[in-house]
Design an enzyme around this catalytic site. Structure first.
Site, PDB file in Angstrom:
ATOM      1  N   PRO A 112       0.792  -1.240   0.000  1.00 23.05           N
ATOM      2  CA  PRO A 112       0.000   0.000   0.000  1.00 23.05           C
ATOM      3  C   PRO A 112       0.820   1.284   0.000  1.00 23.05           C
ATOM      4  O   PRO A 112       0.277   2.366   0.239  1.00 23.05           O
ATOM      5  CB  PRO A 112      -0.783  -0.124   1.315  1.00 23.05           C
ATOM      6  N   GLU A 113       2.114   1.193  -0.274  1.00 23.92           N
ATOM      7  CA  GLU A 113       2.981   2.354  -0.093  1.00 23.92           C
ATOM      8  C   GLU A 113       2.511   3.603  -0.828  1.00 23.92           C
ATOM      9  O   GLU A 113       2.540   4.708  -0.272  1.00 23.92           O
ATOM     10  CB  GLU A 113       4.423   1.997  -0.521  1.00 23.92           C
ATOM     11  N   THR A 114       2.086   3.478  -2.091  1.00 23.48           N
ATOM     12  CA  THR A 114       1.700   4.682  -2.827  1.00 23.48           C
ATOM     13  C   THR A 114       0.505   5.375  -2.190  1.00 23.48           C
ATOM     14  O   THR A 114       0.349   6.593  -2.316  1.00 23.48           O
ATOM     15  CB  THR A 114       1.361   4.357  -4.297  1.00 23.48           C
ATOM     16  N   ARG A 169       0.208   5.849   0.848  1.00 24.90           N
ATOM     17  CA  ARG A 169       0.770   6.610   1.972  1.00 24.90           C
ATOM     18  C   ARG A 169       1.740   7.682   1.493  1.00 24.90           C
ATOM     19  O   ARG A 169       2.414   8.309   2.293  1.00 24.90           O
ATOM     20  CB  ARG A 169       1.520   5.667   2.929  1.00 24.90           C
TER      21      ARG A 169
END
Length: 257
Positions: free
Chosen positions: A130-132, A134
């Site tokens: 889910p990095e993008t 965040r």
């Protein structure tokens, strides 16, 4: 030593290592990084050990980086380098490394699972990069996801950044098998360990070495580029907003544009 955040149990030739921050869904912080580094160093020089099982306490595998400890600048660079080295170290161990996944395996947790040789999950397992969402980038974990699923499915995971269940993870090759519940998962991993331990110790270690010799998972220069990219994003306004939105359980500002 960091025994409190990574519990070790020796069962003959098998070492069970359990991430132990259940209140944080076993999120990665400095202490966990240190514990994993110690684990890798110890296993690398223990020829009596033939398999390592990595799991998480409290119903979750690992929710990724602890965002309450997100660093910036040189600290973010160093932490991202450490993450890359841990993934490479796990993969390069002479032992057979098995990830036993229940609950969340997100971001860095997904990376840990993909760096293992074999991955088995319970039906409640959930996988995500889910990095993008965040305002961050899936830097050091990306080559390991691509190694496991292929580049096309890896691209979908890191760009769509959605959560997938255990059945979908099995379909795309992210996991090797799915069990109905935690008890069935423990039984399945036990069966796999029984098979692994039928192999001769030196032959297993040599086979692991040959798997590594097939070619590098992480291309030359990628670790540094990934660390620089992560540090840049961690210091940016998008990360500030994305992490704030995550903590406040609201959509980040860019989703309303």
């Amino acid at each position: 030593m960091h025994e409190d955040v990574l519990l070790r149990t020796r069962e003959g030739a098998v070492l069970r290592a359990t991430l132990n921050r259940p209140a944080k869904r076993n999120a990665l912080n400095g202490a966990v990084f240190g514990a994993l580094e110690e684990l890798i160093a110890d296993c690398a020089v223990d020829p009596s050990l033939r398999a390592v099982v990595l799991s998480g306490a409290g119903g979750h595998f690992c929710a990724g980086l602890d965002l309450t400890e997100l660093a910036e600048g040189e600290a973010a660079l160093a932490r991202n380098h450490r993450m890359g080295a841990i993934l490479a170290g796990l993969s390069g161990l002479p032992q057979v490394v098995i990830a036993q996944v229940s609950g969340a395996a997100h971001a860095g947790g997904l990376g840990l699972a993909c760096a293992a040789d074999l991955v088995f999950a319970s039906a409640d397992a959930r996988f995500a990069a889910p990095e993008t969402r965040r305002g961050l980038v899936a830097a050091q974990i990306l080559p390991w996801i691509a190694r496991r699923t292929g580049r096309s499915e890896a691209a979908r995971l890191v760009l769509q950044a959605h959560v997938i269940g255990a059945a979908e993870a099995w379909r795309i090759g992210l996991v090797h098998g799915v069990a109905e519940d935690a008890d069935a998962l423990a039984s399945l991993v036990g069966q796999v360990l029984a098979d692994v331990l039928q192999g001769a110790p030196e032959a297993l270690a040599e086979t692991k070495a040959l798997l590594c010799a097939l070619g590098p998972i992480v291309p030359d220069g990628y670790a540094e580029a990934g660390a620089q990219s992560f540090a840049k994003s961690a210091a940016g306004s998008e990360a500030t907003e994305g992490i704030a939105a995550f903590r406040e359980k609201r959509p980040p500002s860019w989703t309303t544009h």
